[in-house]
Design a protein around this motif. Structure first.
Motif, PDB file in Angstrom:
ATOM      1  N   GLU A  68      -5.954  -8.220   0.827  1.00 45.70           N
ATOM      2  CA  GLU A  68      -5.744  -7.305  -0.302  1.00 45.70           C
ATOM      3  C   GLU A  68      -6.253  -7.941  -1.604  1.00 45.70           C
ATOM      4  O   GLU A  68      -6.291  -9.152  -1.744  1.00 45.70           O
ATOM      5  CB  GLU A  68      -4.261  -6.968  -0.443  1.00 45.70           C
ATOM      6  CG  GLU A  68      -3.658  -6.234   0.744  1.00 45.70           C
ATOM      7  CD  GLU A  68      -4.139  -4.799   0.871  1.00 45.70           C
ATOM      8  OE1 GLU A  68      -4.821  -4.313  -0.058  1.00 45.70           O
ATOM      9  OE2 GLU A  68      -3.839  -4.165   1.905  1.00 45.70           O
ATOM     10  N   LYS A  69      -6.623  -7.076  -2.558  1.00 50.24           N
ATOM     11  CA  LYS A  69      -7.109  -7.572  -3.849  1.00 50.24           C
ATOM     12  C   LYS A  69      -5.998  -8.231  -4.662  1.00 50.24           C
ATOM     13  O   LYS A  69      -6.215  -9.217  -5.358  1.00 50.24           O
ATOM     14  CB  LYS A  69      -7.710  -6.423  -4.666  1.00 50.24           C
ATOM     15  CG  LYS A  69      -9.033  -5.898  -4.134  1.00 50.24           C
ATOM     16  CD  LYS A  69      -9.575  -4.819  -5.068  1.00 50.24           C
ATOM     17  CE  LYS A  69     -10.912  -4.308  -4.586  1.00 50.24           C
ATOM     18  NZ  LYS A  69     -11.458  -3.251  -5.475  1.00 50.24           N
ATOM     19  N   GLU A  70      -4.801  -7.665  -4.592  1.00 47.79           N
ATOM     20  CA  GLU A  70      -3.648  -8.197  -5.317  1.00 47.79           C
ATOM     21  C   GLU A  70      -2.392  -7.544  -4.761  1.00 47.79           C
ATOM     22  O   GLU A  70      -2.468  -6.604  -3.969  1.00 47.79           O
ATOM     23  CB  GLU A  70      -3.772  -7.918  -6.822  1.00 47.79           C
ATOM     24  CG  GLU A  70      -3.922  -6.454  -7.170  1.00 47.79           C
ATOM     25  CD  GLU A  70      -4.173  -6.216  -8.649  1.00 47.79           C
ATOM     26  OE1 GLU A  70      -4.093  -5.048  -9.063  1.00 47.79           O
ATOM     27  OE2 GLU A  70      -4.437  -7.177  -9.390  1.00 47.79           O
ATOM     28  N   SER A  78      -6.493 -13.974  -2.832  1.00 52.76           N
ATOM     29  CA  SER A  78      -7.314 -12.801  -2.548  1.00 52.76           C
ATOM     30  C   SER A  78      -8.807 -13.129  -2.628  1.00 52.76           C
ATOM     31  O   SER A  78      -9.203 -14.136  -3.233  1.00 52.76           O
ATOM     32  CB  SER A  78      -6.997 -11.688  -3.548  1.00 52.76           C
ATOM     33  OG  SER A  78      -7.530 -12.018  -4.827  1.00 52.76           O
TER      34      SER A  78
END
Length: 252
Positions: A68-70, A78
């Motif tokens: 996930e990006k964040e 990430s």
């Protein structure tokens, strides 16, 4: 395409020692026709990058990533964070993470896809255990691992990943896989890639070997057709020894 040698430091070297390693390694004589990377613990990425400066050799490689990006994923890092460090490669699915941390084929596939989306090349690690080899399951195991790992990757005009064949029984054992046996596994991997992405990428993708690689046996792997490099563990911890290994891989 050049051969690729990646140093995997595993859980060694905090920021101080990481910076010193990079500075020492950059003073070594290195082959021009060889791509080199260093897989650094996350806490040492900044120090390694600072010691590299604007240099592109060795390329900076991470040892792990989350998909996930964040978000609320305590302790994870990430792909976008790795981009900020200038990371160009990242290991996914290493057997030690599969064994000790429960990393699955599904998780490996998610990580690889997230890295590709962020512009980082995933180095997908696959390989069978000693029990699986004795049961003659090597081909079926690596076929399954590779097919799952690349299912969500997109060929985008260049080889979208590096595949690292690391037979689990050879890692850290001092008993490396015979180059001919390694080639057989690499051929299986290449066939899976061909089925997924076609003949061009099948020929272009780099498939490297890992498992008790040293400066004494690296040349045998590098001169075996179908083996495009190496993922090196213990022999990479000393910068001079690793530099010798790189020179032995592509002798003048």
């Amino acid at each position: 395409m050049n051969k690729l040698i990646i140093a995997n430091w595993k859980m060694y070297y905090g920021p101080v020692k990481a910076g010193a390693w990079v500075r020492a390694f950059r003073r070594e004589r290195l082959p021009k026709d060889l791509d080199i990377g260093i897989a650094v613990p996350s806490v040492s990425l900044a120090a390694a990058r600072a010691s590299l400066g604007r240099a592109t050799i060795p390329a900076l490689c991470a040892q792990n990533v989350f998909w996930e990006k964040e978000g609320a994923y305590t302790g994870e890092i990430s792909p976008t964070m790795l981009v900020e460090f200038g990371v160009s490669l990242c290991l996914v699915g290493h057997s030690e993470r599969r064994r000790y941390l429960g990393e699955t084929d599904d998780m490996t596939a998610k990580k690889a896809a997230a890295l590709q989306k962020a512009g980082i090349v995933p180095v997908v690690c696959v390989g069978e255990t000693e029990v699986e080899r004795k049961k003659k399951q090597t081909k079926s195991i690596i076929k399954k691992q590779v097919a799952k790992a690349v299912a969500d990757l997109k060929p985008d005009g260049r080889a979208p990943a590096v595949i690292a064949y690391e037979p689990v029984w050879a890692i850290g054992s001092g008993k490396p896989c015979d180059p001919v046996m390694a080639k057989e596994a690499h051929d299986v991997i290449r066939d899976v890639i061909g089925s997924a992405w076609g003949p061009r990428i099948k020929d272009e993708i780099r498939i490297i070997y890992g498992g008790s690689v040293t400066d004494r046996n690296i040349h045998a792997y590098m001169t075996t057709t179908g083996i495009d490099g190496a993922l090196v563990g213990g022999a990479s911890l000393d910068p001079r020894t690793f530099a010798l290994l790189c020179r032995s891989a592509v002798p003048a």
